[in-house]
Scaffold this motif. Structure first.
Motif, short mmCIF file in Angstrom:
data_model
loop_
_atom_site.label_atom_id
_atom_site.label_comp_id
_atom_site.label_asym_id
_atom_site.label_seq_id
_atom_site.Cartn_x
_atom_site.Cartn_y
_atom_site.Cartn_z
N THR A 13 0.34 -1.30 -0.03
CA THR A 13 -0.39 -0.26 -0.37
C THR A 13 0.82 1.71 -0.12
O THR A 13 0.74 1.92 -0.88
CB THR A 13 -1.09 -0.10 0.86
OG1 THR A 13 -1.71 -1.52 1.31
CG2 THR A 13 -1.83 1.54 1.56
N ASN A 14 1.63 0.84 1.02
CA ASN A 14 3.03 2.47 0.99
C ASN A 14 3.33 2.86 0.00
O ASN A 14 3.60 3.55 -0.77
CB ASN A 14 3.41 2.44 1.93
CG ASN A 14 2.82 2.67 3.22
OD1 ASN A 14 1.75 3.08 3.14
ND2 ASN A 14 3.63 2.45 4.36
N ALA A 15 3.82 1.69 -1.28
CA ALA A 15 4.87 1.78 -1.43
C ALA A 15 3.88 2.09 -3.24
O ALA A 15 4.29 2.35 -4.30
CB ALA A 15 5.41 0.65 -2.86
N THR A 16 2.78 1.39 -3.10
CA THR A 16 2.02 2.05 -4.81
C THR A 16 1.32 3.29 -4.40
O THR A 16 2.03 4.01 -5.18
CB THR A 16 0.60 1.08 -4.80
OG1 THR A 16 1.01 -0.14 -3.93
CG2 THR A 16 -0.75 1.77 -5.56
N GLY A 18 3.58 5.71 -3.20
CA GLY A 18 4.88 7.15 -3.58
C GLY A 18 4.92 6.52 -4.82
O GLY A 18 5.45 7.51 -5.21
N ALA A 19 4.76 5.19 -5.34
CA ALA A 19 4.97 5.31 -6.61
C ALA A 19 4.19 6.51 -7.71
O ALA A 19 3.71 6.97 -8.32
CB ALA A 19 3.99 3.99 -8.03
N ASN A 20 2.69 6.23 -7.52
CA ASN A 20 1.72 7.23 -7.25
C ASN A 20 2.15 8.49 -7.11
O ASN A 20 1.41 9.53 -8.16
CB ASN A 20 -0.05 6.88 -6.77
CG ASN A 20 -0.71 5.63 -7.33
OD1 ASN A 20 -0.16 5.52 -8.29
ND2 ASN A 20 -1.19 5.01 -6.47
N VAL A 21 2.58 8.98 -6.23
CA VAL A 21 3.34 10.24 -5.85
C VAL A 21 4.45 11.07 -7.25
O VAL A 21 3.97 11.78 -7.90
CB VAL A 21 3.67 10.25 -4.61
CG1 VAL A 21 4.34 11.71 -4.17
CG2 VAL A 21 2.19 10.52 -3.70
N VAL A 22 4.80 9.62 -6.99
CA VAL A 22 6.20 10.32 -8.25
C VAL A 22 5.80 10.45 -9.53
O VAL A 22 5.86 10.84 -10.13
CB VAL A 22 6.87 8.45 -7.97
CG1 VAL A 22 8.15 8.50 -9.21
CG2 VAL A 22 7.68 8.75 -6.79
N ARG A 23 4.44 9.13 -9.87
CA ARG A 23 4.62 9.31 -10.95
C ARG A 23 3.28 11.15 -11.32
O ARG A 23 3.31 11.57 -12.70
CB ARG A 23 2.83 8.03 -11.80
CG ARG A 23 2.49 8.49 -12.64
CD ARG A 23 1.91 7.06 -12.90
NE ARG A 23 2.30 5.20 -12.51
CZ ARG A 23 1.77 4.33 -11.81
NH1 ARG A 23 0.79 5.16 -10.92
NH2 ARG A 23 2.65 3.20 -11.03
N ARG A 24 2.58 10.89 -10.48
CA ARG A 24 1.70 12.90 -10.66
C ARG A 24 2.89 13.53 -10.98
O ARG A 24 3.06 14.53 -11.06
CB ARG A 24 0.96 12.13 -9.18
CG ARG A 24 0.20 13.49 -9.15
CD ARG A 24 -0.75 13.66 -8.13
NE ARG A 24 -0.43 13.91 -7.01
CZ ARG A 24 -0.89 13.06 -6.35
NH1 ARG A 24 -1.09 11.77 -6.54
NH2 ARG A 24 -0.15 12.56 -5.25
N GLU A 25 4.07 13.79 -10.23
CA GLU A 25 5.05 15.06 -10.04
C GLU A 25 5.62 15.17 -11.72
O GLU A 25 6.71 15.47 -12.20
CB GLU A 25 5.80 14.39 -9.05
CG GLU A 25 5.29 15.22 -7.60
CD GLU A 25 5.04 16.08 -7.86
OE1 GLU A 25 5.09 17.54 -7.88
OE2 GLU A 25 3.11 16.29 -7.02
#
Length: 163
Positions: A13-16, A18-25
């Motif tokens: 859950t935390n990794a997903t 974090g990946a979504n935040v990176v993708r959005r940025e």
């Protein structure tokens, strides 16, 4: 020996998240880069258009100066057009500057007016001068400067040693 068992539980859950935040940025950075590229393209296009307009203005100014010079040594619009066309043809045949050919022709015409030399003969002499300069191997800038200097000497009524 004793054995230990370790149970590892992975919670993605935390990794997903974090990946979504990176993708959005990364998407935001990509959008900013696209906007910057578009802005730079418009700026360079504007600079190109401005340069083209300036070049056209300079060309128009030079042509107006040539026409004014030739008006002094021609009688009427028909003769002005004929001389302009022939000077353009001379420039094409000899691959020399139209502007310097017009300067040479106008100065020669002014200085030889009293001698009864026709415009046709002056045009032929202008072309012969250009051909002589070409044979000499002078660069375009040297040729233009030399022809203008010669025409200045001829228009003054005497040639000095440096001309």
């Amino acid at each position: 020996m004793t054995e230990f068992a370790i149970n590892v539980v992975v919670n993605p859950t935390n990794a997903t998240r974090g990946a979504n935040v990176v993708r959005r940025e990364l998407g935001r950075v990509e959008n900013s880069a696209d906007r910057l590229r578009d802005t730079l393209q418009r700026a360079f296009a504007f600079i190109g258009v401005a340069s083209g307009i300036k070049a056209l203005f300079n060309l128009s100014e030079a042509f107006t100066n040539v026409q004014n010079r030739l008006k002094v040594v021609t009688d009427g619009t028909r003769e002005l057009n004929a001389v302009t066309n022939e000077l353009f043809n001379i420039s094409q045949r000899t691959r020399t500057s139209f502007e310097s050919n017009a300067a040479v022709f106008s100065r020669l015409s002014l200085s030889t007016r009293e001698l009864g030399i026709s415009q046709k003969e002056t045009l032929e002499f202008t072309e012969s001068l250009n051909k002589a300069v070409i044979i000499s191997g002078a660069t375009a800038i040297e040729a233009s400067a030399g022809l203008i200097q010669l025409s200045q000497g001829l228009s003054s009524g005497r040639l000095a040693q440096d001309e």
